[in-house]
Design a protein around this motif. Sequence first.
Motif, PDB file in Angstrom:
ATOM      1  N   MET A 187      -6.087  -0.140  -3.716  1.00  0.00           N
ATOM      2  CA  MET A 187      -6.083   0.303  -5.112  1.00  0.00           C
ATOM      3  C   MET A 187      -5.758  -0.865  -6.047  1.00  0.00           C
ATOM      4  SD  MET A 187      -6.874   3.481  -4.863  1.00  0.00           S
ATOM      5  CE  MET A 187      -7.820   2.942  -3.433  1.00  0.00           C
ATOM      6  N   VAL A 188      -4.779  -1.670  -5.659  1.00  0.00           N
ATOM      7  CA  VAL A 188      -4.423  -2.846  -6.460  1.00  0.00           C
ATOM      8  C   VAL A 188      -5.617  -3.802  -6.527  1.00  0.00           C
ATOM      9  CG1 VAL A 188      -2.917  -4.880  -6.611  1.00  0.00           C
ATOM     10  CG2 VAL A 188      -1.955  -2.668  -5.967  1.00  0.00           C
ATOM     11  N   SER A 189      -6.326  -3.942  -5.414  1.00  0.00           N
ATOM     12  CA  SER A 189      -7.482  -4.846  -5.364  1.00  0.00           C
ATOM     13  C   SER A 189      -8.588  -4.422  -6.315  1.00  0.00           C
ATOM     14  CB  SER A 189      -8.028  -4.925  -3.937  1.00  0.00           C
ATOM     15  OG  SER A 189      -7.095  -5.535  -3.076  1.00  0.00           O
ATOM     16  N   LEU A 190      -8.726  -3.110  -6.535  1.00  0.00           N
ATOM     17  CA  LEU A 190      -9.722  -2.639  -7.501  1.00  0.00           C
ATOM     18  C   LEU A 190      -9.413  -3.186  -8.893  1.00  0.00           C
ATOM     19  CD1 LEU A 190     -10.147   1.115  -6.452  1.00  0.00           C
ATOM     20  CD2 LEU A 190     -11.797  -0.731  -6.126  1.00  0.00           C
ATOM     21  N   PHE A 191      -8.147  -3.116  -9.280  1.00  0.00           N
ATOM     22  CA  PHE A 191      -7.744  -3.656 -10.580  1.00  0.00           C
ATOM     23  C   PHE A 191      -7.842  -5.178 -10.592  1.00  0.00           C
ATOM     24  CE2 PHE A 191      -5.483   0.479 -10.945  1.00  0.00           C
ATOM     25  CZ  PHE A 191      -6.038   0.882 -12.151  1.00  0.00           C
ATOM     26  N   GLU A 192      -7.521  -5.801  -9.472  1.00  0.00           N
ATOM     27  CA  GLU A 192      -7.609  -7.253  -9.382  1.00  0.00           C
ATOM     28  C   GLU A 192      -9.051  -7.711  -9.602  1.00  0.00           C
ATOM     29  OE1 GLU A 192      -5.768 -10.746  -6.469  1.00  0.00           O
ATOM     30  OE2 GLU A 192      -5.659  -8.635  -5.895  1.00  0.00           O
ATOM     31  N   GLY A 193      -9.999  -6.976  -9.015  1.00  0.00           N
ATOM     32  CA  GLY A 193     -11.407  -7.319  -9.196  1.00  0.00           C
ATOM     33  C   GLY A 193     -11.861  -7.159 -10.633  1.00  0.00           C
ATOM     34  N   LEU A 194     -11.415  -6.084 -11.285  1.00  0.00           N
ATOM     35  CA  LEU A 194     -11.770  -5.872 -12.684  1.00  0.00           C
ATOM     36  C   LEU A 194     -11.190  -6.963 -13.570  1.00  0.00           C
ATOM     37  CD1 LEU A 194     -11.259  -1.995 -12.963  1.00  0.00           C
ATOM     38  CD2 LEU A 194     -13.427  -3.232 -12.998  1.00  0.00           C
ATOM     39  N   LEU A 195      -9.955  -7.348 -13.299  1.00  0.00           N
ATOM     40  CA  LEU A 195      -9.325  -8.417 -14.074  1.00  0.00           C
ATOM     41  C   LEU A 195     -10.031  -9.753 -13.857  1.00  0.00           C
ATOM     42  CD1 LEU A 195      -5.595  -7.451 -13.468  1.00  0.00           C
ATOM     43  CD2 LEU A 195      -6.698  -7.601 -15.712  1.00  0.00           C
ATOM     44  N   ALA A 196     -10.441 -10.013 -12.617  1.00  0.00           N
ATOM     45  CA  ALA A 196     -11.151 -11.258 -12.324  1.00  0.00           C
ATOM     46  C   ALA A 196     -12.479 -11.317 -13.082  1.00  0.00           C
ATOM     47  CB  ALA A 196     -11.388 -11.376 -10.818  1.00  0.00           C
ATOM     48  N   ASP A 197     -13.175 -10.187 -13.162  1.00  0.00           N
ATOM     49  CA  ASP A 197     -14.431 -10.137 -13.924  1.00  0.00           C
ATOM     50  C   ASP A 197     -14.178 -10.404 -15.404  1.00  0.00           C
ATOM     51  OD1 ASP A 197     -15.901  -9.578 -11.671  1.00  0.00           O
ATOM     52  OD2 ASP A 197     -15.927  -7.410 -11.985  1.00  0.00           O
ATOM     53  N   CYS A 198     -13.102  -9.821 -15.930  1.00  0.00           N
ATOM     54  CA  CYS A 198     -12.765 -10.027 -17.343  1.00  0.00           C
ATOM     55  C   CYS A 198     -12.377 -11.479 -17.614  1.00  0.00           C
ATOM     56  CB  CYS A 198     -11.623  -9.105 -17.759  1.00  0.00           C
ATOM     57  SG  CYS A 198     -12.060  -7.351 -17.805  1.00  0.00           S
ATOM     58  N   ALA A 199     -11.694 -12.095 -16.658  1.00  0.00           N
ATOM     59  CA  ALA A 199     -11.321 -13.504 -16.814  1.00  0.00           C
ATOM     60  C   ALA A 199     -12.551 -14.394 -16.772  1.00  0.00           C
ATOM     61  CB  ALA A 199     -10.336 -13.907 -15.713  1.00  0.00           C
ATOM     62  N   GLU A 200     -13.485 -14.056 -15.885  1.00  0.00           N
ATOM     63  CA  GLU A 200     -14.706 -14.847 -15.761  1.00  0.00           C
ATOM     64  C   GLU A 200     -15.550 -14.775 -17.040  1.00  0.00           C
ATOM     65  OE1 GLU A 200     -18.610 -15.249 -12.808  1.00  0.00           O
ATOM     66  OE2 GLU A 200     -16.914 -13.970 -12.243  1.00  0.00           O
TER      67      GLU A 200
END
Length: 214
Positions: free
Chosen positions: A138-151
């Motif tokens: 579940m944390v990884s789902l948010f981590e992926g979304l944050l990584a996309d936003c950072a990119e």
Amino acid sequence: MNRKREVQSSVKDESLIAKRRAQMIRGAVTLFKEKGFHRTTTREIAKASGFSIGTLYEYIRTKEDVLYLVCDSIYDEVHARFDALDIEKGSLEVLVTAIGHYYGLIDDMQDEFVVMYQESKSLPKDALQYVLNKEMEMVSLFEGLLADCAESGEVKLSPKEITLAAHHLFVQGQMWAFRRWALRDFTIEEFIELQTQFLLQGMAGEKITIQGVK
């Protein structure tokens, strides 16, 4: 992949299994919250679920099975709510919506979250590891979304900051379950909007106003 732990049942009808176990979860959550896992008996769970102890053991084998089902029901619901999102194409808008879905789930399942964190230590080692792995998913789902936003430049975070931010927003939502007694002046909508604003202000490097929040 985190393989689901099998809970044995002598019943073959999958729809009936799902129905009876949902009844068990509802009954057990109330008891575990009021009395604690160790002081709750399987006979009490059966009574709270609306059927006999014999029927209970047709769908589970141990009291730990019931606790495991309580924990797993949370993650099943998280996935169900996230399935409606296009998380493969992360954006700030998708992130905000995901936070709202997750925090709304915590509102709907307050007692389940409290029981999970108070009592999961009583699970067998393999079941506990499954639950911990599911939380990391579940944390990884948010981590992926944050990584996309950072990119895309929508937030300003380093890789380590992304990891910590994902854990932060995940845990901050659970405040609604654990601190509900102290947050009576807030609606869930206010909580979601304000928490989202607090979280995103630092990530973007500037103040972001979420619609509806002054």
